[in-house]
Write an enzyme that holds these catalytic residues in place. Sequence first.
Site, mmCIF file in Angstrom:
data_model
loop_
_atom_site.group_PDB
_atom_site.id
_atom_site.type_symbol
_atom_site.label_atom_id
_atom_site.label_comp_id
_atom_site.label_asym_id
_atom_site.label_seq_id
_atom_site.Cartn_x
_atom_site.Cartn_y
_atom_site.Cartn_z
ATOM 1 N N ASP A 1 0.859 -1.193 0.000
ATOM 2 C CA ASP A 1 0.000 0.000 0.000
ATOM 3 C C ASP A 1 0.889 1.235 0.000
ATOM 4 O O ASP A 1 0.715 2.154 0.804
ATOM 5 C CB ASP A 1 -0.915 -0.006 1.223
ATOM 6 C CG ASP A 1 -2.005 1.058 1.158
ATOM 7 O OD1 ASP A 1 -2.441 1.399 0.038
ATOM 8 O OD2 ASP A 1 -2.410 1.564 2.229
ATOM 9 N N ASP B 1 4.042 2.279 7.801
ATOM 10 C CA ASP B 1 2.784 1.527 7.731
ATOM 11 C C ASP B 1 2.826 0.349 6.755
ATOM 12 O O ASP B 1 2.276 0.400 5.658
ATOM 13 C CB ASP B 1 1.627 2.452 7.368
ATOM 14 C CG ASP B 1 0.277 1.794 7.601
ATOM 15 O OD1 ASP B 1 0.246 0.652 8.114
ATOM 16 O OD2 ASP B 1 -0.748 2.395 7.262
#
Length: 323
Positions: free
Chosen positions: A203, A220
């Site tokens: 992502d 993340d």
Amino acid sequence: MNSLEHPYNSLSPDTVMDAVEARGFLCDYRLYPLNSYENRVYQVGIEDEAPLIAKFYRPNRWNIEQIQAEHNALRALRASGVAVSAPIEIEGKTLFQHNEFFYAISYKLMGESPEAGNLDHLYQIGELIGEIHHTSKDWSISERPYTPIISRIKKASQYILSTSFLPKALHNEYVKTIDDLILKATQTINDHKQSNVRFIHGDFHRSNIILNDGVMTALDFDDCRMGYAVQDLWMHLTDPDEKHAQLSELIEGYENFCSFDTRELSLIDPLIAERNILYTAWIAERWHDPAFPKLFPHFTAQQYWEQHLNDLQQIRNSWGNWH
């Protein structure tokens, strides 16, 4: 699930601070929620020290082994000198539990996201991705296996069709468009060997990068898994009219660390279709989370679904323009 029963409703400020203090830190009662939809992430003030970041994983999304695989990957990348934000290890552990929540703590990083379309930044982003991929080139993360793009598209679209969000008047055209996309994606993906699948961030948009004093750090890795290298590159292509220049900078930076198979560029179309469909299904799946109706108030309006269908049709009609 009724939104009033959602588990995040029990994640009060006191619960967050209790969880952090259980790891040996002393909170100063300054608590700021950060921009995270899937999980809950907070900046937590610490007495006489820099603030920390506490991430509380969404219950029932990942199991312990899958979260730990993410942490292990981050610790290994960091140990190899790659600029990633990794969880703090406390008494030999990086994953903790407080009440029903699994959580991790990391140091706060200062900086800002790279500028969209900035060619110098794209070169650096390519370098960062290349370094991550080079370091992890021999990894096989069984806890986060590759899921075929077609399977993900089918599962997400079927979920959308099972809900009441999609207006009935758009149902037939939506089904036809999805079928068209699946056919095109199948024809494209059949030209690629699954043996090229490798560890990826999953992502890697620019909001998951911090730029500070010329240094980029990846954030993340919640969606890290096995996949194709191009998955971590394509989301930085922000302008179809500038795609060649943007790709050139990304790949040039990338290849300072890792060779790139340009045949993977044909996968950008299936990946764009996949992300568009999965994003809409994700909102529908999370609708019982009380944060989501507030974040996406337009989701139940017919205009949203008309635009979603139009976006999918544009993806279908422009297939092949990214390579």
